[in-house]
Design a protein around this motif. Structure first.
Motif, PDB file in Angstrom:
ATOM      1  N   GLY A  13     -21.470  35.413  12.159  1.00 19.97           N
ATOM      2  CA  GLY A  13     -21.005  34.345  11.291  1.00 19.97           C
ATOM      3  C   GLY A  13     -20.392  33.207  12.082  1.00 19.97           C
ATOM      4  O   GLY A  13     -20.032  33.353  13.254  1.00 19.97           O
ATOM      5  N   LYS A  14     -20.295  32.069  11.424  1.00 20.28           N
ATOM      6  CA  LYS A  14     -19.672  30.882  12.013  1.00 20.28           C
ATOM      7  C   LYS A  14     -18.748  30.302  10.960  1.00 20.28           C
ATOM      8  O   LYS A  14     -19.051  30.353   9.762  1.00 20.28           O
ATOM      9  N   SER A  15     -17.653  29.703  11.424  1.00 23.82           N
ATOM     10  CA  SER A  15     -16.716  29.142  10.458  1.00 23.82           C
ATOM     11  C   SER A  15     -17.334  27.937   9.781  1.00 23.82           C
ATOM     12  O   SER A  15     -17.984  27.115  10.406  1.00 23.82           O
ATOM     13  N   ALA A  16     -17.156  27.863   8.455  1.00 26.48           N
ATOM     14  CA  ALA A  16     -17.685  26.756   7.677  1.00 26.48           C
ATOM     15  C   ALA A  16     -16.551  25.891   7.148  1.00 26.48           C
ATOM     16  O   ALA A  16     -16.736  24.708   6.916  1.00 26.48           O
ATOM     17  N   ASP A  17     -15.363  26.485   6.956  1.00 26.79           N
ATOM     18  CA  ASP A  17     -14.211  25.731   6.468  1.00 26.79           C
ATOM     19  C   ASP A  17     -12.958  26.444   6.953  1.00 26.79           C
ATOM     20  O   ASP A  17     -12.869  27.667   6.877  1.00 26.79           O
ATOM     21  N   ILE A  18     -12.051  25.656   7.466  1.00 27.25           N
ATOM     22  CA  ILE A  18     -10.778  26.235   7.917  1.00 27.25           C
ATOM     23  C   ILE A  18      -9.646  25.470   7.249  1.00 27.25           C
ATOM     24  O   ILE A  18      -9.821  24.358   6.769  1.00 27.25           O
ATOM     25  N   THR A  19      -8.485  26.108   7.217  1.00 27.14           N
ATOM     26  CA  THR A  19      -7.286  25.452   6.690  1.00 27.14           C
ATOM     27  C   THR A  19      -6.118  25.803   7.599  1.00 27.14           C
ATOM     28  O   THR A  19      -6.109  26.857   8.234  1.00 27.14           O
ATOM     29  N   THR A  20      -5.167  24.914   7.655  1.00 26.84           N
ATOM     30  CA  THR A  20      -4.000  25.117   8.500  1.00 26.84           C
ATOM     31  C   THR A  20      -2.760  25.026   7.621  1.00 26.84           C
ATOM     32  O   THR A  20      -2.662  24.150   6.762  1.00 26.84           O
ATOM     33  N   THR A  21      -1.830  25.962   7.832  1.00 18.52           N
ATOM     34  CA  THR A  21      -0.564  25.938   7.082  1.00 18.52           C
ATOM     35  C   THR A  21       0.591  26.093   8.035  1.00 18.52           C
ATOM     36  O   THR A  21       0.441  26.570   9.165  1.00 18.52           O
ATOM     37  N   ARG A  22       1.742  25.705   7.550  1.00 14.28           N
ATOM     38  CA  ARG A  22       2.979  25.857   8.314  1.00 14.28           C
ATOM     39  C   ARG A  22       3.706  27.039   7.720  1.00 14.28           C
ATOM     40  O   ARG A  22       4.022  27.066   6.532  1.00 14.28           O
ATOM     41  N   LYS A  23       4.011  28.053   8.514  1.00 11.75           N
ATOM     42  CA  LYS A  23       4.652  29.266   8.018  1.00 11.75           C
ATOM     43  C   LYS A  23       6.075  29.330   8.577  1.00 11.75           C
ATOM     44  O   LYS A  23       6.266  29.313   9.790  1.00 11.75           O
ATOM     45  N   LEU A  72      15.865  27.380   4.454  1.00 14.95           N
ATOM     46  CA  LEU A  72      17.196  27.072   3.925  1.00 14.95           C
ATOM     47  C   LEU A  72      18.025  26.305   4.947  1.00 14.95           C
ATOM     48  O   LEU A  72      18.806  25.418   4.579  1.00 14.95           O
ATOM     49  N   GLN A  73      17.916  26.637   6.168  1.00 14.85           N
ATOM     50  CA  GLN A  73      18.711  25.972   7.209  1.00 14.85           C
ATOM     51  C   GLN A  73      17.992  24.735   7.772  1.00 14.85           C
ATOM     52  O   GLN A  73      18.551  24.036   8.604  1.00 14.85           O
ATOM     53  N   ARG A  74      16.815  24.529   7.319  1.00 12.93           N
ATOM     54  CA  ARG A  74      15.987  23.413   7.806  1.00 12.93           C
ATOM     55  C   ARG A  74      15.865  23.437   9.331  1.00 12.93           C
ATOM     56  O   ARG A  74      16.011  22.457  10.016  1.00 12.93           O
ATOM     57  N   ASP A  75      15.533  24.617   9.818  1.00 17.47           N
ATOM     58  CA  ASP A  75      15.379  24.844  11.251  1.00 17.47           C
ATOM     59  C   ASP A  75      13.888  25.027  11.558  1.00 17.47           C
ATOM     60  O   ASP A  75      13.311  26.059  11.239  1.00 17.47           O
ATOM     61  N   GLU A  76      13.295  24.028  12.149  1.00 11.51           N
ATOM     62  CA  GLU A  76      11.866  24.047  12.454  1.00 11.51           C
ATOM     63  C   GLU A  76      11.526  24.974  13.620  1.00 11.51           C
ATOM     64  O   GLU A  76      10.361  25.324  13.807  1.00 11.51           O
ATOM     65  N   THR A 102       2.592  27.300  13.094  1.00 10.80           N
ATOM     66  CA  THR A 102       1.373  26.842  12.415  1.00 10.80           C
ATOM     67  C   THR A 102       0.354  27.964  12.472  1.00 10.80           C
ATOM     68  O   THR A 102       0.119  28.562  13.523  1.00 10.80           O
ATOM     69  N   GLU A 103      -0.253  28.264  11.310  1.00 10.22           N
ATOM     70  CA  GLU A 103      -1.300  29.276  11.250  1.00 10.22           C
ATOM     71  C   GLU A 103      -2.581  28.628  10.748  1.00 10.22           C
ATOM     72  O   GLU A 103      -2.560  27.798   9.837  1.00 10.22           O
ATOM     73  N   THR A 104      -3.722  29.026  11.361  1.00  9.02           N
ATOM     74  CA  THR A 104      -5.030  28.509  10.966  1.00  9.02           C
ATOM     75  C   THR A 104      -5.832  29.678  10.419  1.00  9.02           C
ATOM     76  O   THR A 104      -5.817  30.775  10.982  1.00  9.02           O
ATOM     77  N   PHE A 105      -6.540  29.415   9.297  1.00  9.38           N
ATOM     78  CA  PHE A 105      -7.317  30.447   8.628  1.00  9.38           C
ATOM     79  C   PHE A 105      -8.751  29.960   8.433  1.00  9.38           C
ATOM     80  O   PHE A 105      -8.980  28.787   8.162  1.00  9.38           O
TER      81      PHE A 105
END
Length: 181
Positions: free
Chosen positions: A145-155, A162-166, A171-174
């Motif tokens: 298989g080959k990737s056809a669509d990916i998405t990236t999120t911030r986890k 709550l502490q707003r600590d980056e 970053t996770e890519t799926f």
């Protein structure tokens, strides 16, 4: 003893006419001889001029033939080169057509599947979505298989939010869609 010469008779009309005829004949023969010499000289000059003109003409014809031959050979070389390039282009086009037909044949066996597979980080730090697409396809019963669509999120953890600590976020890519065969 010597005999005395015969006395000469006075010249008559016929004698004068005969003498005049002989003189005229001699003058005509002399004039004809001059004329023949003049004609022969003129013919010799004309022949020499014609020979010179023919030699120049032959040299010009030979030069033009050489130029024409060189031009024809040059044009033939250009045509050979053009034909070789055309033949090479045709071979390349046939190879590309075969590749396209193969890809089209493989496309008929291709299915798009949906899911969610994490792209693990590659040794260089970037996400390895090819491996994730293959895992997704194998999980659905396909071989490759080959990737056809990916998405990236911030986890981020709840505490980081709550502490707003980056610093605790990542970053996770799926792979969400994959083309499987």
């Amino acid at each position: 003893m010597v005999a005395p010469p015969f006395p000469r008779k006075p010249e008559g009309f016929l004698d004068a006419l005969d003498r005049w005829g002989r003189e005229m004949k001699a003058k005509v023969e002399e004039a004809n001889a001059k004329w023949r010499r003049s004609v022969e000289e003129t013919n010799a000059k004309l022949k020499a001029s014609a020979d010179e003109t023919n030699a120049k003409l032959k040299a010009t014809v030979d030069e033009n033939n050489a130029k024409l031959k060189a031009s024809v050979e040059e044009n033939n070389a250009r045509w050979r080169e053009f034909n070789e390039r055309s033949e090479q282009a045709a071979k390349e086009a046939a190879a590309r057509q075969k590749e396209a037909a193969e890809a089209f044949k493989n496309l008929a066996n291709t299915r798009i599947v949906e899911g969610r597979q994490v792209c693990e980080p590659a040794p260089n730090g970037s996400p390895d979505c090819q491996a994730a697409a293959e895992l997704m396809c194998k999980g659905k019963g396909f071989a490759i298989g080959k990737s056809a669509d990916i998405t990236t999120t911030r986890k981020c953890s709840a505490r980081a939010l709550l502490q707003r600590d980056e610093s605790e976020c990542r970053t996770e890519t799926f792979v969400v869609k994959a083309a499987c065969q």
